[in-house]
Design a protein around this motif. Sequence first.
Motif, PDB file in Angstrom:
ATOM      1  N   THR A  82       4.192  26.272 -10.555  1.00 37.47           N
ATOM      2  CA  THR A  82       3.244  25.184 -10.305  1.00 37.47           C
ATOM      3  C   THR A  82       3.694  24.307  -9.147  1.00 37.47           C
ATOM      4  O   THR A  82       2.946  24.060  -8.211  1.00 37.47           O
ATOM      5  CB  THR A  82       3.049  24.306 -11.554  1.00 37.47           C
ATOM      6  N   THR A 108      11.089  11.151   3.357  1.00 39.21           N
ATOM      7  CA  THR A 108       9.982  11.673   2.575  1.00 39.21           C
ATOM      8  C   THR A 108       9.950  10.870   1.287  1.00 39.21           C
ATOM      9  O   THR A 108      10.864  10.115   1.014  1.00 39.21           O
ATOM     10  CB  THR A 108      10.208  13.145   2.216  1.00 39.21           C
ATOM     11  N   VAL A 109       8.913  11.068   0.521  1.00 36.45           N
ATOM     12  CA  VAL A 109       8.850  10.348  -0.752  1.00 36.45           C
ATOM     13  C   VAL A 109      10.054  10.712  -1.611  1.00 36.45           C
ATOM     14  O   VAL A 109      10.658   9.863  -2.256  1.00 36.45           O
ATOM     15  CB  VAL A 109       7.532  10.651  -1.498  1.00 36.45           C
ATOM     16  N   GLU A 110      10.410  12.014  -1.591  1.00 35.37           N
ATOM     17  CA  GLU A 110      11.555  12.445  -2.400  1.00 35.37           C
ATOM     18  C   GLU A 110      12.829  11.765  -1.933  1.00 35.37           C
ATOM     19  O   GLU A 110      13.625  11.282  -2.723  1.00 35.37           O
ATOM     20  CB  GLU A 110      11.753  13.964  -2.315  1.00 35.37           C
ATOM     21  N   LEU A 139      13.066   9.057  -0.406  1.00 36.53           N
ATOM     22  CA  LEU A 139      12.988   7.619  -0.664  1.00 36.53           C
ATOM     23  C   LEU A 139      13.490   7.324  -2.076  1.00 36.53           C
ATOM     24  O   LEU A 139      14.175   6.333  -2.307  1.00 36.53           O
ATOM     25  CB  LEU A 139      11.543   7.139  -0.506  1.00 36.53           C
ATOM     26  N   ARG A 186       0.843  -1.190   0.000  1.00 36.82           N
ATOM     27  CA  ARG A 186       0.000   0.000   0.000  1.00 36.82           C
ATOM     28  C   ARG A 186       0.890   1.257   0.000  1.00 36.82           C
ATOM     29  O   ARG A 186       0.661   2.210  -0.735  1.00 36.82           O
ATOM     30  CB  ARG A 186      -0.918  -0.004   1.217  1.00 36.82           C
ATOM     31  N   GLY A 187       1.933   1.232   0.856  1.00 39.00           N
ATOM     32  CA  GLY A 187       2.869   2.354   0.921  1.00 39.00           C
ATOM     33  C   GLY A 187       3.582   2.535  -0.407  1.00 39.00           C
ATOM     34  O   GLY A 187       3.788   3.644  -0.885  1.00 39.00           O
ATOM     35  N   LEU A 203       2.420   1.727  -3.349  1.00 40.61           N
ATOM     36  CA  LEU A 203       1.491   2.322  -4.323  1.00 40.61           C
ATOM     37  C   LEU A 203       1.356   3.821  -4.105  1.00 40.61           C
ATOM     38  O   LEU A 203       1.249   4.593  -5.059  1.00 40.61           O
ATOM     39  CB  LEU A 203       0.111   1.655  -4.230  1.00 40.61           C
ATOM     40  N   LYS A 204       1.333   4.226  -2.834  1.00 42.19           N
ATOM     41  CA  LYS A 204       1.279   5.670  -2.515  1.00 42.19           C
ATOM     42  C   LYS A 204       2.531   6.340  -3.077  1.00 42.19           C
ATOM     43  O   LYS A 204       2.472   7.410  -3.689  1.00 42.19           O
ATOM     44  CB  LYS A 204       1.190   5.855  -1.006  1.00 42.19           C
ATOM     45  N   SER A 262       2.902  11.598 -10.229  1.00 45.03           N
ATOM     46  CA  SER A 262       2.475  12.998 -10.205  1.00 45.03           C
ATOM     47  C   SER A 262       3.674  13.918 -10.358  1.00 45.03           C
ATOM     48  O   SER A 262       3.642  14.921 -11.060  1.00 45.03           O
ATOM     49  CB  SER A 262       1.737  13.272  -8.896  1.00 45.03           C
ATOM     50  N   GLY A 280       7.993  22.060  -0.472  1.00 45.99           N
ATOM     51  CA  GLY A 280       6.802  21.227  -0.469  1.00 45.99           C
ATOM     52  C   GLY A 280       5.550  21.977  -0.898  1.00 45.99           C
ATOM     53  O   GLY A 280       4.476  21.752  -0.360  1.00 45.99           O
ATOM     54  N   SER A 284       2.221   6.611  -6.800  1.00 43.55           N
ATOM     55  CA  SER A 284       1.243   7.634  -7.141  1.00 43.55           C
ATOM     56  C   SER A 284       1.886   9.017  -7.077  1.00 43.55           C
ATOM     57  O   SER A 284       1.746   9.832  -7.981  1.00 43.55           O
ATOM     58  CB  SER A 284       0.085   7.520  -6.147  1.00 43.55           C
ATOM     59  N   ALA A 285       2.597   9.263  -5.975  1.00 48.57           N
ATOM     60  CA  ALA A 285       3.255  10.562  -5.816  1.00 48.57           C
ATOM     61  C   ALA A 285       4.361  10.745  -6.857  1.00 48.57           C
ATOM     62  O   ALA A 285       4.563  11.839  -7.383  1.00 48.57           O
ATOM     63  CB  ALA A 285       3.821  10.682  -4.408  1.00 48.57           C
ATOM     64  N   PRO A 332      -2.592  10.059 -13.930  1.00 44.72           N
ATOM     65  CA  PRO A 332      -2.854   9.022 -12.917  1.00 44.72           C
ATOM     66  C   PRO A 332      -3.012   7.632 -13.518  1.00 44.72           C
ATOM     67  O   PRO A 332      -2.735   6.628 -12.863  1.00 44.72           O
ATOM     68  CB  PRO A 332      -4.159   9.493 -12.260  1.00 44.72           C
TER      69      PRO A 332
END
Lengths: 217, 143, 353
Positions: free
Chosen positions: C276, C76-78, C80, C19-20, C22-23, C30, C281, C26-27, C36
């Motif tokens: 944009t 953070t996602v970045e 990671l 699940r993590g 996939l999150k 984006s 963040g 997703s990020a 998506p």
Amino acid sequence: MTLLEFASGPGLQWALWIFVFGITWRVVGAVFLLARKDLSKPRHRNTVRAGLGAVLSRSTPAHAFEKKIRFQHFTGYAWHFALFISVLFFAPHILFFKSVLGFSWPHLPNTIIMVTAIIATAVLIALLVRRATHPVQRFISNADDYISIFVVLVPLVTGILAFAHFGARYETLLAIHLLSVEAMMIWFPFGKLMHTIMTMPARFQAGTAFGRRGVKA
Amino acid sequence: MGATGSRQSGKPVSSIDAIPVTAEVVTGNVAPLLHEVRHALKRLADGKDGTVIDLQCLPLAPGEEERIEEVLGQGEVRAEIDALGPTIIQETSYPGVWLVTHRNTEQAVVGRFIEVTHIPELLKSQQADIENGANRLENELKN
Amino acid sequence: MRNDQFLGEYLRMQGVSRRGFLKFCSATASLMALPPSAVGQVAEALATARRPSVIWLSFQECTGCTESLTRSHAPTVESLIFDAISLDYHHTLQAASGYGAEEARMAAMEENAGKYLLVVDGSIPLGNPGFSTIAGISNLDMLKETAENAFAIIAVGTCAAFGGLPRANPNPTGAVSVSDIITDKPIINVSGCPPIPVVITGVLAHFLTFGTIPELDALGRPAAFFGQNIHDRCYRRPFYERGQFAETFDDEGARKGWCLYKLGCKGPTTYNACATLKWNGGTSFPIQSGHGCLGCSEPNFWDKGGFYDPLSAGMWGSRDALLGAAAAGAALGVGSALAARSRKKKAQAAEEV
């Protein structure tokens, strides 16, 4: 050096120098070529009023020609009016003038400028077509006429395209617009575009010359 | 800076919050976005596939995102996921329209989506995690 | 760090659930400005991607680019994505130093010949090799040596991409960009002073997902992030159109958030994702904070006129030069008029004879 760096740097520098040099040369030259003092007895001493009167009276068609040249009269004014608003009241232009002159003036919203620019372009193209097709106009027009129109038309068109970000990358459109303005500035002192500076003083001078003799010009 | 334009009363402000900030700006993107949601919801209602809209790829002025949330409202379901930071999934007042906000462990937003679907993918338990969990439970109960 | 490990496996070992993951995908999608609908493809690609070896060389730089990327202390996602790569050499972040560090670099280059990514920040001085050295090796030599077997080069920051601050007039060190030296490898220019962190990780994410370099613009920058200019995405654009400008930094217009064109904003000629994606963040960007864009992602932005001179003022030189031109014109005018007069006099005199 990119095209835009050249157009806003050395290109603009040289164009401004030639523009200022050429106009000063012609205006000072014209002043020094004025006729010698008129030694005859004048009818009127104060000729300023006569001079200004001539500027006004020659800014409208002579009564006899009014109907016949109505088209040129109105389109001529529309063209000049639209051009002045587009050039003199667009905020980025005013900032350029401010950098040269040291002072500025209020600006108008961009949508108004867009409308006047399109009007100016359309009218100029219409007048250009008329000049090239009307038998009399064609007969009396020379290279100077066409070049002078062309060097003003290209900045108008490229300015509209640059503003609308249409046709190429913005920097390219802006560079081409600046280069076309520079071409106009370089041509300016040497062709019929000098009417910009000469017309009103010439009318004034004719007015004073006639007024001195008591003749209405 | 030599000021040549209008310079209103140069009163110094006492704190940063005292500086009035008024942004009367609109990008014009709110209405088209909401219509896109409308079309997607209609498609879902007709039995077709769901849609995911990425809110971060549209320029939105300050206040416009809040406006979208205001229009969509809040519905019956609010889920909080804790995976690589919190993720809030809120069903809006329109069933089938879900607002998904991904945040990292520093609470910064890393993704915002509007999902028009029966249930957002992330709410479902994932097959790989289920298999791992099954093994773990088996081991746990052996002891 | 094992370089033959699959990325999906590596993340699972870090305790990231599906699940993590996939999150994360997703990020990341984006981030790369993918729709998506591409998340599934991204998930599949990332799960089976191998962790690429990355060598980061820091030359004539201020370390701002590394700082921009690594500010956060928590995952953070970045970060990671950053952790997902195998960072085998980086001056600021590595624990090793001295000979050990240089040996690690040589080992990574050998083991991953043809497959490692070379990241460069900072410009390279050509004026004198001694101006900037690492372990006694000049930047020029180290770049050439490390680039030889790299898969691709990412030039991070305006210094590496275009020469940046060191290259500004009068360029005392003879600074040049990476692409001025290396001409036979694909180079991705991630410009900006510093670049937006997510842009750096977005390029890495693209490489992780697709194994290729992203689509580039005419200046070698990833088109996904540098395709639009600031002006076209700026939320203050309606004020520009309506002719509402701030004249000074603290006047009525500035407080109302009006357009900053008159205060020198270079937005119209600058391409970046600031308007944009924003900074910190998504918190804000220079224009939103009330200062005009500096154009920091463009080549030679230090020498493109003052930061506070409006774009349309141009860089045409000094008013004194214009006055000089006017004086010269006046002189020619007087001279030619007098010459014409004397010619006329002579002609009249000749006629009367």
